[in-house]
Motif scaffolding. Structure first.
Motif, short mmCIF file in Angstrom:
data_model
loop_
_atom_site.label_atom_id
_atom_site.label_comp_id
_atom_site.label_asym_id
_atom_site.label_seq_id
_atom_site.Cartn_x
_atom_site.Cartn_y
_atom_site.Cartn_z
N VAL A 90 3.67 -20.26 -25.85
CA VAL A 90 2.33 -20.28 -25.36
C VAL A 90 2.16 -19.30 -24.31
CG1 VAL A 90 2.04 -22.73 -26.12
CG2 VAL A 90 2.74 -22.20 -23.90
N PHE A 91 0.65 -19.02 -24.28
CA PHE A 91 0.40 -17.87 -23.33
C PHE A 91 -0.14 -18.47 -22.00
CE2 PHE A 91 -2.50 -14.95 -21.35
CZ PHE A 91 -1.86 -13.65 -21.52
N ASN A 92 0.43 -17.95 -20.90
CA ASN A 92 0.04 -18.51 -19.67
C ASN A 92 -1.08 -17.76 -18.95
OD1 ASN A 92 0.25 -19.08 -16.93
ND2 ASN A 92 1.99 -20.38 -17.18
N ASP A 93 -2.03 -18.13 -18.89
CA ASP A 93 -3.20 -17.51 -18.15
C ASP A 93 -2.89 -17.07 -16.54
OD1 ASP A 93 -5.01 -16.84 -20.32
OD2 ASP A 93 -5.65 -18.99 -20.15
N GLU A 94 -2.37 -17.92 -16.14
CA GLU A 94 -2.08 -17.81 -14.77
C GLU A 94 -1.26 -16.69 -14.31
OE1 GLU A 94 -0.33 -20.62 -11.34
OE2 GLU A 94 -1.31 -21.70 -13.10
N PHE A 95 -0.24 -16.79 -15.19
CA PHE A 95 0.78 -15.90 -14.97
C PHE A 95 0.31 -14.30 -15.52
CE2 PHE A 95 4.73 -13.07 -15.43
CZ PHE A 95 5.12 -13.24 -13.90
N ALA A 96 -0.73 -14.33 -16.41
CA ALA A 96 -1.16 -13.05 -16.88
C ALA A 96 -1.84 -12.37 -15.71
CB ALA A 96 -1.95 -13.25 -18.27
N ASP A 97 -2.65 -13.28 -15.11
CA ASP A 97 -3.48 -12.91 -13.81
C ASP A 97 -2.57 -12.41 -12.93
OD1 ASP A 97 -5.65 -13.68 -15.19
OD2 ASP A 97 -5.90 -15.27 -13.93
N HIS A 98 -1.26 -12.92 -12.57
CA HIS A 98 -0.22 -12.63 -11.70
C HIS A 98 0.15 -11.39 -11.97
CE1 HIS A 98 2.77 -13.79 -8.60
NE2 HIS A 98 3.32 -12.77 -9.37
N LEU A 99 0.50 -10.95 -13.35
CA LEU A 99 1.32 -9.78 -13.68
C LEU A 99 -0.03 -8.46 -13.24
CD1 LEU A 99 2.90 -10.51 -16.88
CD2 LEU A 99 3.79 -9.54 -15.02
N ARG A 100 -1.37 -8.92 -14.02
CA ARG A 100 -2.27 -7.95 -13.67
C ARG A 100 -2.38 -7.53 -12.04
NH1 ARG A 100 -5.19 -10.95 -17.27
NH2 ARG A 100 -5.06 -10.29 -19.39
N GLU A 101 -2.23 -8.50 -11.25
CA GLU A 101 -2.57 -8.34 -9.89
C GLU A 101 -1.46 -7.45 -9.13
OE1 GLU A 101 -4.95 -8.56 -8.08
OE2 GLU A 101 -3.83 -7.88 -6.06
N PHE A 102 -0.10 -7.75 -9.78
CA PHE A 102 0.93 -7.06 -9.03
C PHE A 102 0.74 -5.54 -9.59
CE2 PHE A 102 4.95 -4.83 -9.80
CZ PHE A 102 5.64 -5.42 -8.93
N TRP A 103 0.29 -5.26 -10.85
CA TRP A 103 0.18 -3.73 -11.00
C TRP A 103 -0.99 -3.13 -10.29
CZ3 TRP A 103 2.89 -0.56 -14.49
CH2 TRP A 103 3.98 -1.37 -15.21
N ARG A 104 -2.25 -4.06 -10.15
CA ARG A 104 -3.48 -3.59 -9.74
C ARG A 104 -2.80 -3.12 -7.99
NH1 ARG A 104 -6.64 -7.96 -10.09
NH2 ARG A 104 -6.92 -7.45 -12.28
#
Lengths: 414, 414
Positions: A90-104
């Motif tokens: 399953v896809f975890n939105d919270e973690f996807a945000d976390h990943l995006r934030e890390f790169w940003r």
């Protein structure tokens, strides 16, 4: 509780990197009293990782996996856990945000492929990984924990200590302590030691007794399990006493004490200084002594007298002694005495011999060690097996042990 | 052919030792083009070793086992192979005699328990193990090879190269040849080397180009697959030329050539003799030189001048130079010149420095190397990272490389 370790990575199977993670995990598990029966290494292959997980779930209470959770196509640990447990990803939105934030936060755009890392088997918890980006997982499946951790040692160590071990200890209701004591001996073979301690090995379960051989050293490990450290120590104490009594002077230390450290401590205690005189060992004895921080408080220096005439010019070994034989007790004794005198040391250790591959005077492996102290001088002829490297290393170790016996006076008492 | 690796030893599961054998075996199998899907580590437990062997026989064409063939009660690999294959253990008189003779030749009595080592599963062949006493086994069972080797690396390596790999290649009917050439360099970082050879790395598949970093050395491995050795060699040759051209003087050797061997060869060629003068490295340079069989043809000896006054008394470093600093180029140069003069050598290499953990005069990691040859003298200040052990080892390696540059004259040309 039985824990199985699965390391994922084709680079491990190809021998491109050494699986140091396994040793770390083994030690951590043992410290907490968990049993580990199998460690498995498997490549980046979905079917085979699934196979390894299923096998582990069939024989262990918990499975710790390392590697294979990165963002690239060959990172399939998440998929394998999903397949082995029948839990869809399953896809975890919270973690996807976390990943995006890390790169940003690093001013870079995240490759879309990295979003694979935001998927996880249903029911799995994301474990925070402050040391890196790879999202670690913890999944309680049918009463068994499965952990998927990064293979990068620093990240993995952090997660083990701060998340995995606490969870496992909770799950196991661990209230006991496991403690080990290592008794280190030299001068007897592994089979001799095993025979002398046969009853302890067979009759005891807590503490348990095991033998480990490495280089010329035989270690006896006494391991006890108890509810407190002091109870464990109390279980170990009488066994340690028995082991020390039976093995006598061959015991030189315990736990992490090395023979060079023991020699250093004995010299400091007596306020004696040391010099070395080496032929066949070519500097190895001096190198072992100077590996100890602060060696300068006891070590004056050494002479590597490889050519025969250098034994005379640098260490005053008489020409007539050399003429009778360089690989001899007389030469070794003069080398030790010469080193003590020339280098202004109280104590000296000397080694000469025929290290091979071609014999020099005597058969390959014939080595002579001599020690000089203010209390006496002695020499010993040794026969060392193996090739040049092994003969030199073992002779170096033997020289340090004989030096210890001279410093404690045991040599002269015999 | 699929080969599975089983390492036996509770000490591996407990993390007391790192499973370096697995990396070695992985590399050897990959070199010969064999596939390895699983590596398994199992403790000294009969049932579980049997389990591991049965699983391996179910999914691999050959099984290589390491460890558990010693003389003690917890060595049960022989029993496990017997149980897994249904082949009873039989006693081998010839090997029993061999064991007795080994002990007799060392003037010691063999403990009766050692006779366990003379037993083996019916049909197994004893493999000669000239590096040790543990009897290795090879068993062809139902068309699958099972090997039981000692866990001691030196013994295991020998048996793999001289017995196991040839047997497996025969069994697999390997007809193509995989050949590797290792170009060894020193003085550039891995990323510099990778950048200089980026196109080779990306564009080539046969031969393929890979980088390996170990200690201060960067190795470039060129691997080719062909139907004959000469075809493989022809594929490699132009790549080797390009690599050598681009990396220039930082390339010091190829394949198994070590820097100490290169230095030895250069000295022999020029008929020059060598002496060493060491402070912080404490004998490590001399030890590396004397690791070479026949070192006596070029090596006179060395002085380990650890205490400051010994640098004066043994190597004639002037008091006023020492007073200005022991960790200095002047001191290192005088040490080298003193060693050449006192030991009667044409060439000398010297090292001094602050190896830590506590700084001595200069910051920890500040090391000085000097070289004296009949053609000139030079010194170099190095900054070494890491702890005491690493600083000492890396400085030793650096000293040998600088010695090479002095012997080839490249140092003086710069």
């Amino acid at each position: 509780m039985i824990v199985e370790i699965i390391a994922v990575g084709t680079e491990l199977l190809l021998g491109q990197i050494t699986n140091r993670n396994a040793a770390y995990l083994g030690e951590k598990l043992a410290e907490s009293g968990f049993d580990c029966h199998f460690q498995v290494v498997v490549g980046d292959n979905l079917d085979r990782i699934v196979d390894a997980i299923e096998t582990a779930l069939g024989r262990a209470d918990a499975v710790i996996m390392t590697g294979g959770i990165g963002p690239t196509q060959d990172d399939v640990t998440r998929e394998a856990i999903s397949a082995a447990t029948g839990r869809p990803l399953v896809f975890n939105d919270e973690f996807a945000d976390h990943l995006r934030e890390f790169w940003r936060s690093r001013g870079r755009e995240m490759p879309e492929s990295n979003l694979r890392q935001a998927e996880h088997p249903r029911g799995a918890e994301q474990i925070a990984n402050p040391k890196g980006t790879a999202p670690a997982l913890a999944l309680l499946h049918d009463g068994r924990w499965i952990f998927a951790l990064p293979g990068v040692p620093a990240e993995m160590h952090y997660l083990i200590e701060n998340d995995v071990m606490p969870r496992l200890r909770d799950a196991a209701g661990v209230e006991h302590v496991v403690m080990s004591r290592l008794i280190r001996s030299w001068g007897r073979s592994e089979s001799q030691v095993a025979e002398m301690l046969d009853d302890l090995y067979h009759e005891s379960t807590n503490p348990s007794v095991a033998f480990l051989a490495s280089a010329a050293e035989i270690k006896v490990r006494i391991t006890a399990k108890a509810s407190t450290e002091s109870e464990a120590a109390a279980l170990i104490a009488p066994y340690e006493e028995t082991v020390r009594e039976r093995l006598g002077g061959s015991v030189f230390g315990a736990d992490t004490q090395t023979i060079e450290q023991v020699v250093f401590d004995l010299l400091e205690e007596r306020q004696w200084t040391l010099a070395t005189a080496e032929s066949a060992t070519g500097g190895l004895i001096a190198a072992r002594i100077t590996s100890i921080p602060g060696a300068s408080s006891i070590f004056r220096g050494g002479a590597v007298t490889y050519a025969t005439d250098v034994k005379a010019s640098l260490l005053d070994v008489p020409e007539e002694v050399l003429a009778e034989g360089v690989v001899s007790e007389a030469t070794a004794l003069f080398m030790a005495e010469g080193a003590a005198a020339r280098l202004g040391a109280d104590v000296a250790v000397a080694a000469t011999g025929s290290a091979g591959p071609d014999p020099q005077e005597k058969a390959v492996g014939t080595m002579v060690v001599a020690v000089h102290t203010p209390e006496g001088s002695g020499s010993r002829v040794l026969r060392m097996p193996g090739d040049r490297e092994r003969v030199r290393t073992y002779t170096t170790t033997a020289a340090l042990h004989l030096l210890r016996l001279a410093l404690t006076g045991e040599w002269w008492e015999r």
